[in-house]
Design a protein around this motif. Sequence first.
Motif, PDB file in Angstrom:
ATOM      1  N   GLU A   5       0.819  -1.219   0.000  1.00 17.84           N
ATOM      2  CA  GLU A   5       0.000   0.000   0.000  1.00 17.84           C
ATOM      3  C   GLU A   5       0.853   1.270   0.000  1.00 17.84           C
ATOM      4  N   GLU A   6       2.116   1.156   0.401  1.00 24.87           N
ATOM      5  CA  GLU A   6       2.994   2.333   0.438  1.00 24.87           C
ATOM      6  C   GLU A   6       3.492   2.725  -0.946  1.00 24.87           C
ATOM      7  N   LEU A   7       3.353   1.824  -1.917  1.00 27.45           N
ATOM      8  CA  LEU A   7       3.821   2.088  -3.274  1.00 27.45           C
ATOM      9  C   LEU A   7       2.643   2.492  -4.144  1.00 27.45           C
ATOM     10  N   HIS A   8       2.819   3.558  -4.895  1.00 27.92           N
ATOM     11  CA  HIS A   8       1.774   4.034  -5.799  1.00 27.92           C
ATOM     12  C   HIS A   8       2.325   3.982  -7.220  1.00 27.92           C
ATOM     13  N   ALA A  49       0.085   2.384 -22.463  1.00 28.76           N
ATOM     14  CA  ALA A  49       0.899   3.004 -21.412  1.00 28.76           C
ATOM     15  C   ALA A  49       1.694   1.911 -20.696  1.00 28.76           C
ATOM     16  N   THR A  50       2.930   1.694 -21.148  1.00 22.85           N
ATOM     17  CA  THR A  50       3.739   0.616 -20.570  1.00 22.85           C
ATOM     18  C   THR A  50       4.774   1.117 -19.565  1.00 22.85           C
ATOM     19  N   ALA A  51       5.149   2.383 -19.642  1.00 24.59           N
ATOM     20  CA  ALA A  51       6.132   2.906 -18.689  1.00 24.59           C
ATOM     21  C   ALA A  51       5.478   3.039 -17.318  1.00 24.59           C
ATOM     22  N   VAL A  52       6.273   2.837 -16.270  1.00 22.71           N
ATOM     23  CA  VAL A  52       5.754   2.857 -14.909  1.00 22.71           C
ATOM     24  C   VAL A  52       6.439   3.959 -14.111  1.00 22.71           C
ATOM     25  N   GLN A  53       5.641   4.745 -13.405  1.00 28.18           N
ATOM     26  CA  GLN A  53       6.179   5.698 -12.437  1.00 28.18           C
ATOM     27  C   GLN A  53       5.810   5.186 -11.058  1.00 28.18           C
ATOM     28  N   LEU A  54       6.815   4.854 -10.274  1.00 29.88           N
ATOM     29  CA  LEU A  54       6.591   4.369  -8.917  1.00 29.88           C
ATOM     30  C   LEU A  54       6.821   5.535  -7.965  1.00 29.88           C
ATOM     31  N   ARG A  55       5.869   5.766  -7.098  1.00 29.42           N
ATOM     32  CA  ARG A  55       6.002   6.821  -6.082  1.00 29.42           C
ATOM     33  C   ARG A  55       6.010   6.158  -4.714  1.00 29.42           C
ATOM     34  N   PHE A  56       7.023   6.543  -3.921  1.00 27.65           N
ATOM     35  CA  PHE A  56       7.155   6.018  -2.562  1.00 27.65           C
ATOM     36  C   PHE A  56       7.390   7.197  -1.641  1.00 27.65           C
ATOM     37  N   ASP A  57       6.512   7.373  -0.654  1.00 24.84           N
ATOM     38  CA  ASP A  57       6.620   8.500   0.272  1.00 24.84           C
ATOM     39  C   ASP A  57       7.696   8.193   1.311  1.00 24.84           C
ATOM     40  N   ALA A  62       9.620  10.267   3.002  1.00 23.54           N
ATOM     41  CA  ALA A  62       9.655  11.156   4.165  1.00 23.54           C
ATOM     42  C   ALA A  62       8.691  10.738   5.268  1.00 23.54           C
ATOM     43  N   HIS A  63       7.588  10.070   4.907  1.00 27.66           N
ATOM     44  CA  HIS A  63       6.571   9.738   5.909  1.00 27.66           C
ATOM     45  C   HIS A  63       6.301   8.244   6.035  1.00 27.66           C
ATOM     46  N   SER A  64       7.180   7.408   5.488  1.00 28.19           N
ATOM     47  CA  SER A  64       6.954   5.962   5.531  1.00 28.19           C
ATOM     48  C   SER A  64       7.180   5.406   6.931  1.00 28.19           C
ATOM     49  N   PRO A  65       6.206   4.668   7.474  1.00 28.26           N
ATOM     50  CA  PRO A  65       6.387   4.082   8.807  1.00 28.26           C
ATOM     51  C   PRO A  65       7.330   2.869   8.788  1.00 28.26           C
ATOM     52  N   SER A  66       7.648   2.352   7.606  1.00 28.01           N
ATOM     53  CA  SER A  66       8.481   1.159   7.494  1.00 28.01           C
ATOM     54  C   SER A  66       9.975   1.449   7.621  1.00 28.01           C
ATOM     55  N   LEU A  67      10.361   2.716   7.450  1.00 29.82           N
ATOM     56  CA  LEU A  67      11.788   3.045   7.448  1.00 29.82           C
ATOM     57  C   LEU A  67      12.258   3.596   8.783  1.00 29.82           C
ATOM     58  N   PRO A  68      13.364   3.062   9.320  1.00 26.54           N
ATOM     59  CA  PRO A  68      13.978   3.682  10.491  1.00 26.54           C
ATOM     60  C   PRO A  68      14.529   5.063  10.119  1.00 26.54           C
ATOM     61  N   GLU A  69      14.678   5.932  11.075  1.00 24.57           N
ATOM     62  CA  GLU A  69      15.069   7.325  10.807  1.00 24.57           C
ATOM     63  C   GLU A  69      16.440   7.435  10.139  1.00 24.57           C
ATOM     64  N   ASP A  70      17.412   6.620  10.583  1.00 23.25           N
ATOM     65  CA  ASP A  70      18.754   6.718   9.992  1.00 23.25           C
ATOM     66  C   ASP A  70      18.740   6.280   8.525  1.00 23.25           C
ATOM     67  N   VAL A  71      17.960   5.250   8.210  1.00 21.85           N
ATOM     68  CA  VAL A  71      17.848   4.780   6.824  1.00 21.85           C
ATOM     69  C   VAL A  71      17.146   5.844   5.981  1.00 21.85           C
ATOM     70  N   ARG A  72      16.128   6.487   6.551  1.00 21.64           N
ATOM     71  CA  ARG A  72      15.388   7.538   5.846  1.00 21.64           C
ATOM     72  C   ARG A  72      16.330   8.691   5.469  1.00 21.64           C
ATOM     73  N   GLN A  73      17.188   9.101   6.403  1.00 22.23           N
ATOM     74  CA  GLN A  73      18.121  10.201   6.136  1.00 22.23           C
ATOM     75  C   GLN A  73      19.096   9.839   5.023  1.00 22.23           C
ATOM     76  N   ARG A  74      19.647   8.617   5.075  1.00 18.07           N
ATOM     77  CA  ARG A  74      20.596   8.186   4.042  1.00 18.07           C
ATOM     78  C   ARG A  74      19.895   8.052   2.688  1.00 18.07           C
ATOM     79  N   LEU A  75      18.635   7.590   2.694  1.00 18.04           N
ATOM     80  CA  LEU A  75      17.865   7.452   1.452  1.00 18.04           C
ATOM     81  C   LEU A  75      17.622   8.819   0.822  1.00 18.04           C
TER      82      LEU A  75
END
Length: 141
Positions: free
Chosen positions: A13-16, A34-42, A44-57
């Motif tokens: 659900e986090e991937l659009h 329409a075969t090309a794909v644009q993947l959007r992943f939030d 900055a606000h993802s609950p799955s990512l630890p803060e240190d990983v979020r900063q490096r990402l």
Amino acid sequence: MITVTPHIQLREEELHFQFVLASGPGGQNVNKVATAVQLRFDAAHSPSLPEDVRQRLMKLAGNRLTKEGELLITAKRFRSQERNRQDAIKRLVALLQQAAEKPKPRRLRKPSRAAKQRRLEEKRRRGEQKQARRSVKVLPD
């Protein structure tokens, strides 16, 4: 669930996904499907990512990151929607795995006294070698 590392898992659900017209080869099909794909992943606000990983990402993502903190990945390598979708997910996972690696801390080191002496001796030897190559000036009597 998409497993990134043993400690990080993303919910689907986090991937659009948005499907857009792709450029490049494909004949008339490229203009119709329409075969090309644009993947959007939030990121900055993802609950799955630890803060240190979020900063490096955020740092690694560079210009693929929007002002709102969304990571945008465009996949148009393949001719089918499904393969492009899988490619986009694979690229996101690779980026997250790279961000999950903790950088090794840099340890400052001083060169040893012997290393300094070797360096200076080599510099002196090179200087003498270059000096010997110079033309000899003849002094008038």
